[in-house]
Structures are given as C-alpha cells and as structure tokens.
Design an enzyme around this catalytic site. Structure first.
Site, short mmCIF file in Angstrom:
data_model
loop_
_atom_site.label_atom_id
_atom_site.label_comp_id
_atom_site.label_asym_id
_atom_site.label_seq_id
_atom_site.Cartn_x
_atom_site.Cartn_y
_atom_site.Cartn_z
N ALA A 65 0.86 -1.17 0.00
CA ALA A 65 0.00 0.00 0.00
C ALA A 65 0.90 1.23 0.00
O ALA A 65 2.09 1.14 0.30
CB ALA A 65 -0.91 -0.02 1.22
N GLY A 110 -0.04 -5.24 0.97
CA GLY A 110 -1.28 -5.28 0.20
C GLY A 110 -1.12 -6.04 -1.11
O GLY A 110 -2.08 -6.63 -1.61
N GLU A 113 -1.46 -9.57 -0.27
CA GLU A 113 -2.87 -9.83 0.07
C GLU A 113 -3.75 -9.92 -1.18
O GLU A 113 -4.70 -10.72 -1.21
CB GLU A 113 -3.37 -8.74 1.02
CG GLU A 113 -2.76 -8.90 2.41
CD GLU A 113 -3.02 -7.73 3.33
OE1 GLU A 113 -3.53 -7.95 4.43
OE2 GLU A 113 -2.70 -6.58 2.96
N GLU A 133 4.19 -5.67 7.41
CA GLU A 133 3.50 -4.60 8.14
C GLU A 133 4.04 -4.38 9.55
O GLU A 133 4.11 -3.25 10.02
CB GLU A 133 1.99 -4.89 8.22
CG GLU A 133 1.25 -4.69 6.91
CD GLU A 133 1.24 -5.90 6.00
OE1 GLU A 133 0.50 -5.89 5.00
OE2 GLU A 133 1.98 -6.89 6.28
#
Length: 258
Positions: A65, A110, A113, A133
């Site tokens: 992200a 992300g 993911e 993260e």
C-alpha cells in the site's frame, strides 16, 4: 477511463495490469477502487472466462500500500482504507470466474494480500512475497491474517506475519503459497496456458467448484459435503452438464461456450 490500470482482452481471457511504475505499483485508494470496478466489469463480461492480474514492468507485482498516503491517516481514515481494500479482495476471491495472479516481482503487504485473494498464483523467479507490516508497527489489513493461514498453515503464517520476513518465489512454492515458478519471460504465457485449459471446461461447473471450495473452509466436513452434493446434483438440471455428458458419450469436444 482507468488511470492506473491497463486492460487487455483476448480469447476469453481478461488481463488487468496495475500500472504505477513510479511507485512500484503501490496501492492507493484510487488504484483499489479501479481494481474493484475492473474485476467486477470482467465478471459481468460474457466474453471473458478467466481473469489475470499482474503488475507493469519486471520489478513489482504490487509493492504494497502507499506508505506516504498511510502516514497521513488517522484511525478513522485507516478503517475506511482497510475496509475498501478488504472489499476489493472479496470481489476477487468471490469471483465465479477464476482469477490468476501473475506475480512478477515484489508482492509485499497489500500486494501479497491481493495475490492471496486470487484463486491461483504463478510467480516469476524474481518474485518476492511478504507481509512486512509489523516492521511499520502495523498488521496486515486486507486479509493477510485471514487468508495466509488457510493457504500455508498457521505456523508458517504466524512466522511470516510476525517476523515480516520476505521470501523468494522458490520458498513461496515450497510452502504452497504459489502454484508454479517460471521465468519472467514465461510468466504471462504460463498463466494464459492455465487459462486456456480452464476455458475448455463448463463455466458453471468452474464457478460451482470454486464456490464449494470457498464455502467449505469454515464448515465441518459434514456441512461441507452437504453443500457439495447439493451443488453436484443441481448441475444435472443444467444444459451445460447435459452437453458435457453427451459430448463424452458421443466422443466429441463439448461446446460449453457457444
């Protein structure tokens, strides 16, 4: 007009290329919303039977992200951003048309993911996976803590998520995170080959298979079997199934996508 995505369609396969080369294809709110819309459009498109998601260039699938954008967020903004990202992964995961991730470089945070939400993952040799993260004092927020354990098992998911380790394509293959590892030049061809095999089969049968696999994860074996046998039986009232069975008996190729 999509600002961050390139779209290609041919022979029943829709390819979505995430294109933010200056930011290693990192996901901001605009990219998230474009990806959700595009996958939904392809699900609705009768010409498309298989969807492939990849990143532009050779360095990154999606490097995560957008950290600079996240730096400006308060808890309320983060809730909104997390939910939007989760909704995007659900659109992918719940697609009745198979979604293949062509992972061509960094798939971190992300990006990892998004690949987890896809039905099949194919990686180039230079792909790197990770949920880093915790290194930022965060946790995965787009399904990493939910999907990774289901795919690789709890012990391995625990370690990957709480160490923030990044792993190679070969290691990802060893732990069952990816289906195939191929050279960068073979990546899209391999994904399209898998796509073509899928396109030979009944689209309704494909959708029901994915649905049964997905639905069974949080069910007991008895409930899962009941769900499966009902779906199996329901297919017998479909023209698609009649065509498939007749074609086999008549020793001809089934015409599932007239």
């Amino acid at each position: 007009i999509m600002k961050y995505l390139f779209i290609e369609k041919s022979d029943g396969i829709g390819v979505i290329i995430i294109n933010r080369p200056d930011a290693m294809n990192a996901m901001n709110s605009d990219v998230v919303s474009e990806l959700s819309i595009t996958v939904s459009d392809m699900i609705a498109d009768k010409e498309i039977g298989v969807i492939i998601i990849t990143g532009s260039g050779e360095k990154a699938f999606v490097a995560g992200a957008d950290i600079k954008a996240m730096q400006q967020m308060n808890a309320e903004d983060a809730l909104e951003f997390g939910k939007t990202g989760q909704e995007m992964t659900l659109v992918i995961e719940n697609s009745p048309k198979p979604v293949i991730a062509a992972v061509n470089g960094f798939a971190l945070g992300g990006g990892c993911e998004i690949s987890l939400a896809c039905h099949i993952r194919v990686a180039s040799e230079n792909a790197i996976f990770g949920q880093p993260e915790v290194l930022l004092g965060l946790i995965p927020g787009w399904g990493g803590t939910q999907r990774l354990p289901k795919i690789v098992g709890t012990g391995i998911a625990n370690e990957l998520i709480i160490t923030g380790n990044q792993i190679s394509a070969q290691e990802a293959h060893r732990i069952g995170l990816v289906n195939h590892v191929v050279t960068q030049t073979e990546l899209m061809d391999t994904c399209k080959e898998i796509g073509k095999k899928i396109l030979n089969n009944g689209p309704n049968a494909i959708a029901k298979s994915l649905n049964c696999i997905h639905e069974s994860f949080d069910k007991s074996i008895e409930d899962g079997l009941e769900f499966e046998v009902k779906a199996f039986a329901n297919l017998f009232s479909r023209e698609e199934t009649k065509e498939g069975l007749s074609a086999f008996v008549e020793k001809r190729k089934a015409n599932f996508r007239p």
